[in-house]
Design an enzyme around this catalytic site. Structure first.
Site, short mmCIF file in Angstrom:
data_model
loop_
_atom_site.label_atom_id
_atom_site.label_comp_id
_atom_site.label_asym_id
_atom_site.label_seq_id
_atom_site.Cartn_x
_atom_site.Cartn_y
_atom_site.Cartn_z
CB SER A 65 -15.10 -5.15 9.26
OG SER A 65 -13.77 -5.26 9.76
CB SER A 124 -13.96 -2.93 1.24
OG SER A 124 -12.63 -2.73 1.63
NE ARG A 130 -3.88 -2.27 1.22
CZ ARG A 130 -3.94 -3.48 0.62
NH1 ARG A 130 -3.25 -3.70 -0.48
NH2 ARG A 130 -4.70 -4.44 1.11
CE LYS A 187 -13.04 -7.88 7.68
NZ LYS A 187 -12.19 -6.81 8.16
CD GLU A 236 -11.63 -11.22 7.14
OE1 GLU A 236 -10.84 -10.93 8.05
OE2 GLU A 236 -11.73 -10.57 6.09
P1 13P Z 1 -10.44 -4.91 3.14
O1 13P Z 1 -11.70 -4.15 3.45
O2 13P Z 1 -9.37 -4.08 2.51
O3 13P Z 1 -10.74 -6.20 2.42
O4 13P Z 1 -9.81 -5.32 4.55
C1 13P Z 1 -10.62 -5.84 5.51
C2 13P Z 1 -9.89 -6.85 6.30
O5 13P Z 1 -9.63 -6.65 7.47
C3 13P Z 1 -9.55 -8.13 5.68
O6 13P Z 1 -9.21 -9.02 6.72
#
Ligand code: 13P
Length: 341
Positions: free
Chosen positions: A291, A261, A32, A219, A177
């Site tokens: 999130s 996202s 990034r 998530k 997640e």
């Molecule tokens: P992104 O929204 O960039 O996908 O990141 C969220 C995240 O914490 C992935 O584990």
């Protein structure tokens, strides 16, 4: 403690609030930062996270911030990050997985590293003592010719279960997640099938361990086609597919689902979240919030560009993104866009 974990889970995504995922590992931060020409040092990572979390007013829209271990132990003007967040009424969420490795030597499939579970009890105790109230563990599932395989999905789900069990035992709400990533050329049906199997196996793993499902947050991803696939789906179509899947597979005890996202644009991240929260669709038992990592940060990072004189502008952008996704989380994205856009 049981009641309390449910309250902690609900509070972090209370109506109009979501989570800022600022937990990129130093390796991901490298990617990034490189895009905007910022040297990837621990100090710069701290300065960047400090810039974001000190943004005025974000506590109105952000209920929790996910931190990487490095950031968790860093300070803002002598105040540890978790204590600073608490002073703003924001919960600290700690990422506890140790990243990914190839699944059984595969070139394409990945599994979250089992080493993340080693000594986890002790680490969780330290995080809790120092202000964390929630944790996160991410599994990554990729879609392609012949994968994700059921074996890989199960391996990841079992690790999510082992982690969640330990997190709850330590008094920390687990954010579970299983992410199906959208890189590639495939239609939404493939995402649906992979995500549905991931949810099914994950909840089986959680149930097998006797985990109280009202003590976790899920998530996950929206059901969309792969990034390279055309045509795209409308927000309404994405919402319909995603909610249909949840209704089949996510137990009603789960207090909330927070979307990631992934590879979505900022506009898609807002429109899809708003679409699942439209009043004619919210006959669902869960809070549906965000999130977001990239969707909250990409414009702010670009605007900052490691220049002190840009800090204010970067914070304004970060605050505006948080406000937009907050509005989307209660189905009011269009209105917020007009007002603050
Ligand atoms: P992104 O929204 O960039 O996908 O990141 C969220 C995240 O914490 C992935 O584990």
């Amino acid at each position: 403690m049981g009641e309390n974990l449910n309250q902690v889970a609900r509070a972090v995504i209370a109506p109009g609030k979501g989570i800022a995922a600022l937990d990129e590992s130093p390796n991901t931060a490298e990617k990034r930062f490189k895009e905007v020409g910022i040297p990837n040092t621990p100090e710069n990572r701290r300065d960047y996270r400090a810039l974001l979390v000190t943004t005025p007013g974000i506590e109105r829209h952000i209920g929790g911030v996910i931190l990487h271990d490095e950031t968790f132990w860093q300070e803002i003007d002598g105040v540890p990050l978790p204590a600073y967040l608490l002073s703003r009424g924001i919960s600290t969420i700690i990422k506890v997985d140790a990243g990914l490795e190839p699944f059984e030597g595969s070139q394409t499939e990945k599994v979250t590293k089992r080493t993340g579970l080693e000594g986890i009890e002790e680490r969780l105790g330290g995080y809790r003592e120092n202000g964390a109230t929630l944790t996160k563990w991410r599994a990554e599932l990729n879609v392609g010719e012949g994968f994700p395989t059921e074996r890989c999905i199960i391996a990841n789900a079992e690790l999510l279960g082992d982690y969640a069990e330990r997190s709850i035992k330590a008094g920390l709400v687990p954010i579970v997640e299983p992410e199906v990533v959208s890189h590639g050329l495939f239609d939404a049906r493939r995402t649906y099938d992979a995500s549905a199997m991931a949810l099914e196996k994950t909840f089986t793993a959680l149930r097998d361990r006797g985990i109280e499902l009202n003590h976790i947050i899920l998530k996950t991803n929206f059901v969309t086609p792969g990034e390279k696939y055309q045509p795209k789906l409308s927000a309404e179509e994405v919402a319909e597919l995603t909610l249909g899947m949840f209704k089949e597979l996510v137990p009603k005890e789960v207090p909330g689902i927070a979307f990631l996202s992934g590879g979505l644009s900022d506009g898609e991240s807002a429109a899809f979240l708003s679409a699942v929260n439209q009043s004619d669709r919210i006959d669902v038992p869960w809070i549906l919030s965000f999130s977001y990592g990239r969707a909250l940060q990409r414009e702010a990072l670009k605007a900052w560009g490691w220049k002190a004189e840009n800090a204010r502008r970067a914070q304004e952008i970060f605050a505006r993104k948080a406000e937009i996704y907050s509005a989307a989380s209660v189905g009011r994205y269009g209105i917020a866009q007009l007002r603050v856009g």
